[in-house]
Design an enzyme around this catalytic site. Sequence first.
Site, PDB file in Angstrom:
ATOM      1  N   THR A 140     -37.498 -33.839  10.737  1.00 35.83           N
ATOM      2  CA  THR A 140     -38.659 -33.596  11.598  1.00 35.83           C
ATOM      3  C   THR A 140     -39.914 -33.760  10.743  1.00 35.83           C
ATOM      4  O   THR A 140     -40.337 -34.868  10.481  1.00 35.83           O
ATOM      5  CB  THR A 140     -38.598 -32.202  12.252  1.00 35.83           C
ATOM      6  OG1 THR A 140     -38.362 -31.206  11.253  1.00 35.83           O
ATOM      7  CG2 THR A 140     -37.493 -32.151  13.298  1.00 35.83           C
ATOM      8  N   LYS A 172     -31.606 -31.304   6.643  1.00 30.08           N
ATOM      9  CA  LYS A 172     -33.024 -31.445   6.938  1.00 30.08           C
ATOM     10  C   LYS A 172     -33.663 -30.073   6.832  1.00 30.08           C
ATOM     11  O   LYS A 172     -33.014 -29.041   7.004  1.00 30.08           O
ATOM     12  CB  LYS A 172     -33.253 -32.052   8.329  1.00 30.08           C
ATOM     13  CG  LYS A 172     -32.817 -31.204   9.506  1.00 30.08           C
ATOM     14  CD  LYS A 172     -33.802 -30.168   9.981  1.00 30.08           C
ATOM     15  CE  LYS A 172     -35.161 -30.774  10.204  1.00 30.08           C
ATOM     16  NZ  LYS A 172     -36.184 -29.699  10.466  1.00 30.08           N
ATOM     17  N   THR A 178     -31.376 -21.594   7.142  1.00 26.29           N
ATOM     18  CA  THR A 178     -32.693 -22.130   6.812  1.00 26.29           C
ATOM     19  C   THR A 178     -32.805 -23.642   6.935  1.00 26.29           C
ATOM     20  O   THR A 178     -33.667 -24.232   6.316  1.00 26.29           O
ATOM     21  CB  THR A 178     -33.144 -21.701   5.404  1.00 26.29           C
ATOM     22  OG1 THR A 178     -32.295 -22.284   4.427  1.00 26.29           O
ATOM     23  CG2 THR A 178     -33.127 -20.213   5.262  1.00 26.29           C
ATOM     24  N   ASN A 202     -49.406 -26.204   9.653  1.00 25.73           N
ATOM     25  CA  ASN A 202     -48.859 -25.301  10.658  1.00 25.73           C
ATOM     26  C   ASN A 202     -49.878 -24.698  11.619  1.00 25.73           C
ATOM     27  O   ASN A 202     -49.496 -24.090  12.605  1.00 25.73           O
ATOM     28  CB  ASN A 202     -48.103 -24.170   9.941  1.00 25.73           C
ATOM     29  CG  ASN A 202     -46.828 -24.665   9.328  1.00 25.73           C
ATOM     30  OD1 ASN A 202     -45.834 -24.875  10.008  1.00 25.73           O
ATOM     31  ND2 ASN A 202     -46.839 -24.882   8.020  1.00 25.73           N
TER      32      ASN A 202
END
Length: 462
Positions: free
Chosen positions: A206, A232, A243, A457
């Site tokens: 991603t 990933k 995680t 983020n």
Amino acid sequence: MAFRGQRLRASRSGGVHSCSHRVQATPTQASTAAAQSAFDIPAAPILIPEGPWKEVEGCVCAPKGFRAQGMAGGLRAKGPKADLAMIVADKPAVAAGVFTLNVMCAAPVTYCREVLARRDTVRAVLINAGQANAATGAQGYQDCLDSAEAVSQTLGIEPDDVLLESTGVIGRRIKMEALLKSVPVLAERLGSSADDAHHAAVAITTTDLVSKSAAIELEIGGGKVRVGGIAKGSGMIHPNMATMLGTITTDAAVTPQLWRLILQRGVAKSFNQITVDGDTSTNDTVLGLASGAAGGPVISDSNSKEAQQLEAGVTALLQSLAKSVAWDGEGATCLMEVTTTGAADDKSAATISRSIAASSLVKAAIYGHDPNWGRIACAAGYAGIPYEPNELRIKLGDNLLMEAGQPLEFDAAKASSYLKAVTDVHGTVNIEVCIGKGKGHGIAWGCDLSYDYVKINAEYTT
């Protein structure tokens, strides 16, 4: 695991890809803002621990009995990068899984837990990127059932022969029309080459700037056995299983009970020892498939030499993938490796290492090239493991900062230069801590905390 939008930064040096003959990515190559084709993404450095094994090409296709592929099926919000991967065992493969402990787990996590509670073997794993299928209610679970049914009809296997993994934005259902249309095409393209495996590794990423994959070969019981994997992850990385998304394969012959134990132990020493930002995802999953195609007696006794050799190899492979995930942490400029010794036992040592690697203050200091040993000492102290402060020893690279609980006179400029030199090449910062005279030893991995982490983020859905 990263459930994010468009990545805002990209400046990396890569490593030789274990899935193919691709060369090391240069910083210029790695800084391309968007993929130019479905599989145009650099590879993470291969960080396999030293041991009685050798690195081989092919990642999930390196072991005998597996095929894989990835493709762009139109699931991503934008961009040409591949977004759907499939890994298929030629015959029923012994299956194991370790999953997130987040109560708000994604539909594919619930689905896989239920399948593995019913059976010991599976034939296929389908992985999508773009939508996490988490917090999607009953319809999200139905999408899992429909996805498994599509794979079963295409491959001529049972729905319970299929395991699922999803990654993407939380709260978004999978684009089922695109997925169902793509599954037959993906199945037709399955292959066992290194490039086929690389396509799968890219398709599950991603916000990752690099794909993560590795494979090793080792000798067990006089025969050659291989273990390979893809993973990933870049953000939402914190110990609490697992995680990230990951799938590993092996051609070892092993009983279901032992295989599940080996995977669980391996995850505890790898993916549960990495941290980027303290967030545990809803979708964290590591799946393991064992084909038995290497031949030889079935390994069943956990105390046997063969079981110990297999576990060591699996753990090494998982640690390699885990370190690649931490290396690619969102906004990161380095990998942090924290080693703790002198604890009463390995578990205590691992806890302290994890506490230091997870400290936002330590991570920020590393990014700022500040050899702030006080933050390291603080993070060791609040880990919940009792020790005598007057025995604490801290070392940063070759720079001894604290001995017997006392701060030392050290060359701050030299220590700062060490950090700058490492971060300039996206290398590994080594932090060593000793808390006493015990035999406990533990390692954790993380990354520094940069301004870019917040940029990445702050607006990831807008």
